[in-house]
Scaffold this active site. Sequence first.
Site, PDB file in Angstrom:
ATOM      1  N   GLU A  71       0.806  -1.221   0.000  1.00 34.06           N
ATOM      2  CA  GLU A  71       0.000   0.000   0.000  1.00 34.06           C
ATOM      3  C   GLU A  71       0.841   1.273   0.000  1.00 34.06           C
ATOM      4  O   GLU A  71       0.765   2.097   0.916  1.00 34.06           O
ATOM      5  CB  GLU A  71      -0.954   0.001   1.198  1.00 34.06           C
ATOM      6  CG  GLU A  71      -1.926  -1.161   1.190  1.00 34.06           C
ATOM      7  CD  GLU A  71      -2.939  -1.110   2.314  1.00 34.06           C
ATOM      8  OE1 GLU A  71      -3.921  -1.851   2.247  1.00 34.06           O
ATOM      9  OE2 GLU A  71      -2.745  -0.312   3.269  1.00 34.06           O
ATOM     10  N   GLU A 276      -4.856  -8.797   1.032  1.00 37.40           N
ATOM     11  CA  GLU A 276      -5.528  -8.450   2.285  1.00 37.40           C
ATOM     12  C   GLU A 276      -7.030  -8.339   2.041  1.00 37.40           C
ATOM     13  O   GLU A 276      -7.463  -7.647   1.123  1.00 37.40           O
ATOM     14  CB  GLU A 276      -5.051  -7.105   2.860  1.00 37.40           C
ATOM     15  CG  GLU A 276      -3.718  -7.118   3.553  1.00 37.40           C
ATOM     16  CD  GLU A 276      -3.418  -5.786   4.219  1.00 37.40           C
ATOM     17  OE1 GLU A 276      -4.378  -5.071   4.600  1.00 37.40           O
ATOM     18  OE2 GLU A 276      -2.230  -5.452   4.344  1.00 37.40           O
TER      19      GLU A 276
END
Length: 373
Positions: A71, A276
């Site tokens: 991220e 995720e």
Amino acid sequence: AGVSFYSRLVDGLLERGITPIATLYHWDLPQALEDAGGWPARDTALRFAEYASIMGDALGDSVAVWTTMNEPWCSAFLGYGSGGHAPGRTNDLAALRAAHHLNLGHGLALQELRRVVTRPDAQYSITLNFHALRGEDSSSPEAIRRIDALGNRSFTGPLLHGEYPIDLLEDTHAITGWDFVQPGDLETIHQPIDFLGVNFYATATVRMWNGRSTKLTNDGHRDVGGSAWPGSRDVEFLPQPGPLTAMGWNIAPEALEELLVSLSHEFPNLPLVITENGAAFDDVEVDGRVHDDNRIDYLRRHFTAAHRARARGVDLRGYLVWSLLDNFEWGYGYSKRFGLVRVNYETQERITKDSGRWFAELIETRRIPEGIE
């Protein structure tokens, strides 16, 4: 000491038949590098490449699957734009510079990993948190375009197409001319990867701010101080309808299916892995058990959505639940519990939640269970 710890961890996983996926960077920048300028400074990308070389040399004979970064949008725009994450800086130009140098660090790290990792079966990837966007009125298409440019295409553009989107450059021209992108940078960033990591939790609904209401940012707070969206401060994020997780994030499994299909269409030869997906809820322990039916329902619905995406032709290679254990959730500390296993932070006792039992059954049977007795 850190290398030794992870070496022992990897060996322990392999002994138990678990394949490790090593993520080099999950927002843990050494303080010395932040003091020297952090990700807005180009030198940080060079230091990251050195780090990748050290880790690749240390673990390259044991680890076959590598993810350079997790991220990077959060590192760049929450860390240096809105100040919501460490290091808490609020500067639009710094956020954009950080985004580029994170991209550059990825490319440089790939070069180093490929140089030092000798395993012929080694795979390389990066994990992005994609913003699944929804509209609310006639102004929403423009709002979606702007947030998609900053939130998604500022990374997929250079990483997978070899260029920054023209509309992103135009949206941010009042902040920077992007002169920090040096000759050869895009070639370094645009390298083949073996799969793309996809993190997904919820959707966001946006529109252009009408100037009359109290504008909300992407985390639901008033727009004060810095912004996670340089050049697009006139975009408003609307409250999401329920049901919501303990994070205040809406539950929208159909959006996961749509995202996977969309990515598959845009990058048809690139396998995907859900790196995720999961939910935080206010778990309660009763007589040594945690009956988290809400998390089971969340996971069942999202696994089903992923299965539908595979049926529609998506090359989905894996699905990792966040998270195995209750964890330190950044600015929320230990107040939000995502784990399949409950952690008593005072005694360190572990209790497998009902969701963990459900997940174990899924792994064993390769079928999505209805529930847990």
